[in-house]
Design a protein around this motif. Structure first.
Motif, PDB file in Angstrom:
ATOM      1  N   GLY A 530       0.744  -1.284   0.037  1.00 20.83           N
ATOM      2  CA  GLY A 530       0.167  -0.008   0.023  1.00 20.83           C
ATOM      3  C   GLY A 530       1.071   1.330   0.146  1.00 20.83           C
ATOM      4  O   GLY A 530       0.571   2.186  -0.695  1.00 20.83           O
ATOM      5  N   ILE A 531       1.934   1.103   0.634  1.00 17.89           N
ATOM      6  CA  ILE A 531       2.874   2.373   0.776  1.00 17.89           C
ATOM      7  C   ILE A 531       3.331   2.870  -0.497  1.00 17.89           C
ATOM      8  O   ILE A 531       3.670   3.848  -1.099  1.00 17.89           O
ATOM      9  N   VAL A 532       3.494   1.769  -1.531  1.00 19.80           N
ATOM     10  CA  VAL A 532       4.208   1.882  -2.802  1.00 19.80           C
ATOM     11  C   VAL A 532       2.973   2.487  -3.725  1.00 19.80           C
ATOM     12  O   VAL A 532       3.390   3.571  -4.317  1.00 19.80           O
ATOM     13  N   ILE A 533       1.899   2.282  -3.459  1.00 17.05           N
ATOM     14  CA  ILE A 533       0.711   2.880  -4.503  1.00 17.05           C
ATOM     15  C   ILE A 533       0.537   4.118  -3.895  1.00 17.05           C
ATOM     16  O   ILE A 533       0.444   5.029  -4.725  1.00 17.05           O
ATOM     17  N   ILE A 534       0.441   4.316  -2.462  1.00 11.63           N
ATOM     18  CA  ILE A 534      -0.105   5.458  -2.201  1.00 11.63           C
ATOM     19  C   ILE A 534       0.999   6.659  -2.446  1.00 11.63           C
ATOM     20  O   ILE A 534       0.729   7.803  -3.020  1.00 11.63           O
ATOM     21  N   SER A 535       2.319   6.327  -2.259  1.00 10.08           N
ATOM     22  CA  SER A 535       3.235   7.478  -2.288  1.00 10.08           C
ATOM     23  C   SER A 535       3.285   7.667  -3.863  1.00 10.08           C
ATOM     24  O   SER A 535       3.542   8.867  -3.987  1.00 10.08           O
ATOM     25  N   LYS A 536       3.121   6.776  -4.736  1.00  7.84           N
ATOM     26  CA  LYS A 536       3.338   6.912  -6.069  1.00  7.84           C
ATOM     27  C   LYS A 536       2.288   7.778  -6.550  1.00  7.84           C
ATOM     28  O   LYS A 536       2.423   8.741  -7.643  1.00  7.84           O
ATOM     29  N   VAL A 537       0.935   7.509  -6.166  1.00  6.25           N
ATOM     30  CA  VAL A 537      -0.169   8.376  -6.639  1.00  6.25           C
ATOM     31  C   VAL A 537      -0.118   9.731  -6.012  1.00  6.25           C
ATOM     32  O   VAL A 537      -0.109  10.760  -6.945  1.00  6.25           O
ATOM     33  N   LEU A 538       0.261   9.892  -4.776  1.00  9.53           N
ATOM     34  CA  LEU A 538       0.479  11.394  -4.305  1.00  9.53           C
ATOM     35  C   LEU A 538       1.645  12.038  -5.199  1.00  9.53           C
ATOM     36  O   LEU A 538       1.602  13.184  -5.294  1.00  9.53           O
ATOM     37  N   GLU A 539       2.768  11.187  -5.444  1.00 13.98           N
ATOM     38  CA  GLU A 539       3.780  11.898  -6.015  1.00 13.98           C
ATOM     39  C   GLU A 539       3.487  12.540  -7.504  1.00 13.98           C
ATOM     40  O   GLU A 539       3.706  13.412  -8.053  1.00 13.98           O
ATOM     41  N   LEU A 540       2.722  11.651  -8.156  1.00 15.03           N
ATOM     42  CA  LEU A 540       2.333  11.772  -9.509  1.00 15.03           C
ATOM     43  C   LEU A 540       1.413  12.999  -9.599  1.00 15.03           C
ATOM     44  O   LEU A 540       1.316  13.820 -10.575  1.00 15.03           O
ATOM     45  N   THR A 541       0.369  12.989  -8.431  1.00 14.34           N
ATOM     46  CA  THR A 541      -0.594  14.015  -8.364  1.00 14.34           C
ATOM     47  C   THR A 541       0.155  15.511  -8.045  1.00 14.34           C
ATOM     48  O   THR A 541      -0.315  16.423  -8.628  1.00 14.34           O
ATOM     49  N   LYS A 542       1.081  15.396  -7.043  1.00  9.00           N
ATOM     50  CA  LYS A 542       1.903  16.543  -6.914  1.00  9.00           C
ATOM     51  C   LYS A 542       2.705  17.430  -7.928  1.00  9.00           C
ATOM     52  O   LYS A 542       2.611  18.493  -8.393  1.00  9.00           O
ATOM     53  N   ASN A 543       3.187  16.329  -8.834  1.00 11.03           N
ATOM     54  CA  ASN A 543       3.831  16.770 -10.103  1.00 11.03           C
ATOM     55  C   ASN A 543       2.915  17.171 -11.106  1.00 11.03           C
ATOM     56  O   ASN A 543       3.196  18.389 -11.680  1.00 11.03           O
ATOM     57  N   ASN A 544       1.868  16.850 -11.158  1.00 11.66           N
ATOM     58  CA  ASN A 544       0.657  17.180 -12.255  1.00 11.66           C
ATOM     59  C   ASN A 544       0.044  18.506 -11.585  1.00 11.66           C
ATOM     60  O   ASN A 544      -0.067  19.548 -12.337  1.00 11.66           O
ATOM     61  N   THR A 545       0.022  18.623 -10.430  1.00 10.34           N
ATOM     62  CA  THR A 545      -0.503  20.264  -9.818  1.00 10.34           C
ATOM     63  C   THR A 545       0.452  21.145 -10.090  1.00 10.34           C
ATOM     64  O   THR A 545       0.186  22.343 -10.316  1.00 10.34           O
ATOM     65  N   ASN A 546       1.809  20.784  -9.712  1.00  9.34           N
ATOM     66  CA  ASN A 546       3.041  21.982 -10.166  1.00  9.34           C
ATOM     67  C   ASN A 546       2.873  22.349 -11.391  1.00  9.34           C
ATOM     68  O   ASN A 546       3.148  23.474 -11.657  1.00  9.34           O
ATOM     69  N   ILE A 547       2.758  21.268 -12.417  1.00  4.26           N
ATOM     70  CA  ILE A 547       2.746  21.659 -13.875  1.00  4.26           C
ATOM     71  C   ILE A 547       1.574  22.475 -14.082  1.00  4.26           C
ATOM     72  O   ILE A 547       1.785  23.449 -14.831  1.00  4.26           O
ATOM     73  N   ASP A 548       0.483  22.260 -13.681  1.00  5.31           N
ATOM     74  CA  ASP A 548      -0.778  23.015 -13.882  1.00  5.31           C
ATOM     75  C   ASP A 548      -0.558  24.553 -13.150  1.00  5.31           C
ATOM     76  O   ASP A 548      -0.796  25.551 -14.035  1.00  5.31           O
ATOM     77  N   LYS A 549       0.059  24.604 -12.275  1.00  5.30           N
ATOM     78  CA  LYS A 549       0.408  25.818 -11.668  1.00  5.30           C
ATOM     79  C   LYS A 549       1.392  26.833 -12.494  1.00  5.30           C
ATOM     80  O   LYS A 549       1.177  27.884 -12.742  1.00  5.30           O
ATOM     81  N   ARG A 550       2.274  26.017 -13.056  1.00  6.44           N
ATOM     82  CA  ARG A 550       3.587  26.637 -13.912  1.00  6.44           C
ATOM     83  C   ARG A 550       2.966  27.030 -15.008  1.00  6.44           C
ATOM     84  O   ARG A 550       3.093  28.134 -15.532  1.00  6.44           O
ATOM     85  N   THR A 551       1.968  26.127 -15.626  1.00  5.23           N
ATOM     86  CA  THR A 551       1.212  26.687 -16.879  1.00  5.23           C
ATOM     87  C   THR A 551       0.401  27.752 -16.705  1.00  5.23           C
ATOM     88  O   THR A 551       0.278  28.684 -17.554  1.00  5.23           O
ATOM     89  N   SER A 552      -0.382  28.036 -15.454  1.00  5.27           N
ATOM     90  CA  SER A 552      -1.316  28.938 -15.281  1.00  5.27           C
ATOM     91  C   SER A 552      -0.439  30.301 -15.230  1.00  5.27           C
ATOM     92  O   SER A 552      -1.028  31.288 -15.552  1.00  5.27           O
ATOM     93  N   VAL A 553       0.575  30.271 -14.588  1.00  6.08           N
ATOM     94  CA  VAL A 553       1.603  31.555 -14.309  1.00  6.08           C
ATOM     95  C   VAL A 553       1.993  31.978 -15.855  1.00  6.08           C
ATOM     96  O   VAL A 553       2.019  33.048 -16.058  1.00  6.08           O
ATOM     97  N   GLU A 554       2.499  30.931 -16.558  1.00  3.22           N
ATOM     98  CA  GLU A 554       2.915  31.360 -17.818  1.00  3.22           C
ATOM     99  C   GLU A 554       1.804  32.116 -18.792  1.00  3.22           C
ATOM    100  O   GLU A 554       2.131  32.832 -19.459  1.00  3.22           O
ATOM    101  N   ILE A 555       0.717  31.457 -18.691  1.00  5.54           N
ATOM    102  CA  ILE A 555      -0.540  32.249 -19.438  1.00  5.54           C
ATOM    103  C   ILE A 555      -0.772  33.315 -18.874  1.00  5.54           C
ATOM    104  O   ILE A 555      -1.111  34.370 -19.483  1.00  5.54           O
TER     105      ILE A 555
END
Length: 556
Positions: A530-555
């Motif tokens: 469970g630790i493998v899956i949960i940490s991976k999902v949270l890592e991908l979610t965090k990265n995707n959120t950061n990308i969305d924030k950077r994209t919003s700033v650039e726009i």
């Protein structure tokens, strides 16, 4: 949110694949071709066996024996009764084994021993244990009699007194001359009244025999890890007596519905006929292959196999000799993954080490929580049923069989919530990638330990760890690709598939055997994944959120 949805889709697909793997076939009717196994025909035999309890030295036992003798005679065989006094350990009694021989065309004494037992415990009629197995043998022999004669002989041994510590099998190996003709043994057992049939035990030097099973059985369901676990348990079947005398072979049993095991509820009404169809199809195809095989060649190896069912149509087996090299390769890949993550600024090495320690603490907390929950639910159940805890400990599942799955589901939900909260808390000090890699260090340690000392169980950790490493490595290498979301989903699915269909499937089989009483250990094993899956999902979610924030700033 995107990756939580993708996680759910990956989970759903993986579970559907698993459900297909453990699914049972449709029943074949009474008018099915005579060279096929029909559970409908076999049920007629079972109906006559499992009318009443029939332990050794009883009138009902004699009635079942006489019926089976007539069935074998009707098939053109010449059954013999071997009545004797047998003693095994502190158990003893007068038993009567039923023995018959289906002769092959080779004019040789070489034979396969096909075994089950017809006695039951005194508490129940033994529909599953082992009436279903005896019915499987009778219908299998009937089908074999309706096709071309096999090369090798088949010795049919239906023992008496198995429930009294293997008295019939002990008498056969000690006294009967047919034992010296046997080159392989195929034993049929049942610990439950439903579910897919597992080949759960074999012997040393099993590589060729496992290969024969893979070639002959349409959908083999077997795991070398079950053999490793079973070796450590005090349980025994007739197969134990043959294995102790150096005879190799395969031991089969179904384990679902084990709350009926040795109980009055082990009756015809509760037995799953589709289990009988799977059992019969498996054994018939296996006996056809072994009946025409070179039995000396099947025994001519000292190599053990590591083997497991991956999907319904994929069975993997390989020499146990490569377990250690494969583990070393996996550890080297983990080093590569750690190096790449470090060079990309994703992790700090000392925090990965810290993450390993925090993972261990998390597993300890999981154990303590589940142990506490089990203590509470056990006492609650005792109070409701007017039992004291010390006397009720080993009766809980059998008295309330439906509650066990519900309670385990409750444990799982609570444990999952605990893991999410702990991982979110740890993330204040180390990031999700460091938690992920810290967890993989634990997987790698267990992987190497099993590869050295418990080779049959090594696949549980080797292949899952390998997938976890490769999936994250792929994400890091292609993190700037325009197809990164597809790659991330594929990576997430790989983690789900390997975890559920390789690792958690085995944990589920363990649960079916030990019930809720080992729930703290089971939850620790689940949490490791469970630790493998949960940490991976949270890592991908965090990265995707950061990308969305950077994209919003650039726009902007």
């Amino acid at each position: 949110m995107k990756y939580f949805l993708l996680s759910f889709v990956s989970l759903l697909i993986s579970i559907l694949i698993l459900m297909n793997t453990i699914s049972l076939p449709s029943l074949k009717s009474e008018d099915a071709p005579l060279d096929e196994f029909s559970a409908t025909r076999a049920m007629k035999v079972l109906n006559n066996i499992a009318q009443k309890p029939h332990p050794i030295e009883t009138e009902e036992n004699e009635k079942v024996r006489n019926y089976l003798v007539e069935q074998l005679k009707d098939l053109g065989l010449e059954p013999q009764l071997n009545s004797t006094y047998s003693k095994n350990g502190n158990r003893e009694g007068n038993i009567t084994n039923i023995i018959a021989r289906l002769e092959g065309s080779a004019n040789s004494n070489d034979a396969i021993l096909l075994v089950s037992h017809y006695d039951s415990v005194k508490y129940g009629p033994g529909a599953a244990d082992a009436g279903s197995c005896v019915a499987t043998i009778i219908e299998t022999v009937r089908a074999l009699k309706n096709e071309e004669t096999l090369i090798n002989d088949i010795i049919i041994l239906i023992t008496d007194g198995e429930e009294e510590y293997l008295l019939g099998a002990k008498a056969f190996v000690d006294e009967h001359p047919y034992f010296n003709d046997a080159k392989l043994v195929v034993n049929l057992e049942a610990r439950g009244n439903s579910g897919i049939v597992t080949m759960f035990e074999t012997g040393e030097g099993n590589s060729n025999i496992i290969g024969a099973m893979k070639k002959s059985v349409p959908h083999p369901f077997a795991f070398s890890a079950t053999y490793e676990v079973y070796k450590q348990m005090p349980n025994g079947t007739d197969f134990t007596e043959f294995r102790n005398k150096g005879l190799n072979g395969l031991n089969f049993a179904n384990i679902n519905g084990a709350h009926t095991y040795h109980e009055p509820t082990d009756n015809i009404e509760n037995y799953n006929k589709k289990t009988l169809q799977y059992y019969g199809t498996t054994i018939l195809n296996l006996m056809r292959y072994l009946g025409n095989a070179d039995l000396d060649k099947l025994n001519d190896t000292e190599i053990d196999s590591v083997y497991f069912t991956l999907t319904k149509n994929i069975f993997i087996n390989y020499s146990a000799k490569i377990a250690i090299p494969l583990s070393i390769f996996t550890i080297l890949l983990l080093i590569v993954l750690t190096y790449i993550a470090y060079k990309k600024g994703k992790i700090k090495i000392f925090k990965v080490i810290l993450g390993t320690g925090m993972n261990l603490i998390t597993l300890l907390l999981t154990y303590l929580l589940t142990k506490g929950l089990f203590s509470l639910t056990n006492r609650g159940a005792c109070a409701l049923n007017n039992f004291e805890s010390r006397t009720y400990k080993w009766n809980m599942f059998f008295i309330t069989p439906k509650n066990s799955n519900t309670i385990m589901l409750l444990y799982l939900i609570i444990t999952t919530i605990l893991l999410v909260l702990i991982i979110k808390f740890i993330n204040k000090y180390i990031n999700y990638m460091e938690i992920y890699l810290g967890n993989l260090v634990l997987w790698s340690v267990i992987m190497m330990f099993t590869s050295i000392y418990i080779k049959g169980a090594s696949y549980l950790f080797t292949w899952t760890t390998l997938v976890f490493i490769l999936s994250m490595l792929t994400i890091l290498v292609f993190e700037k690709s325009k197809y990164k979301h597809i790659i991330n989903f594929t990576s997430l699915f790989a983690n789900m598939f390997a975890g559920i269909n390789v690792y958690l499937l085995f944990i589920y089989l363990i649960y079916l055997c030990v019930f809720i009483f080992m729930s703290p250990v089971i939850m620790v094993l689940i949490s490791l994944y469970g630790i493998v899956i949960i940490s991976k999902v949270l890592e991908l979610t965090k990265n995707n959120t950061n990308i969305d924030k950077r994209t919003s700033v650039e726009i902007s």
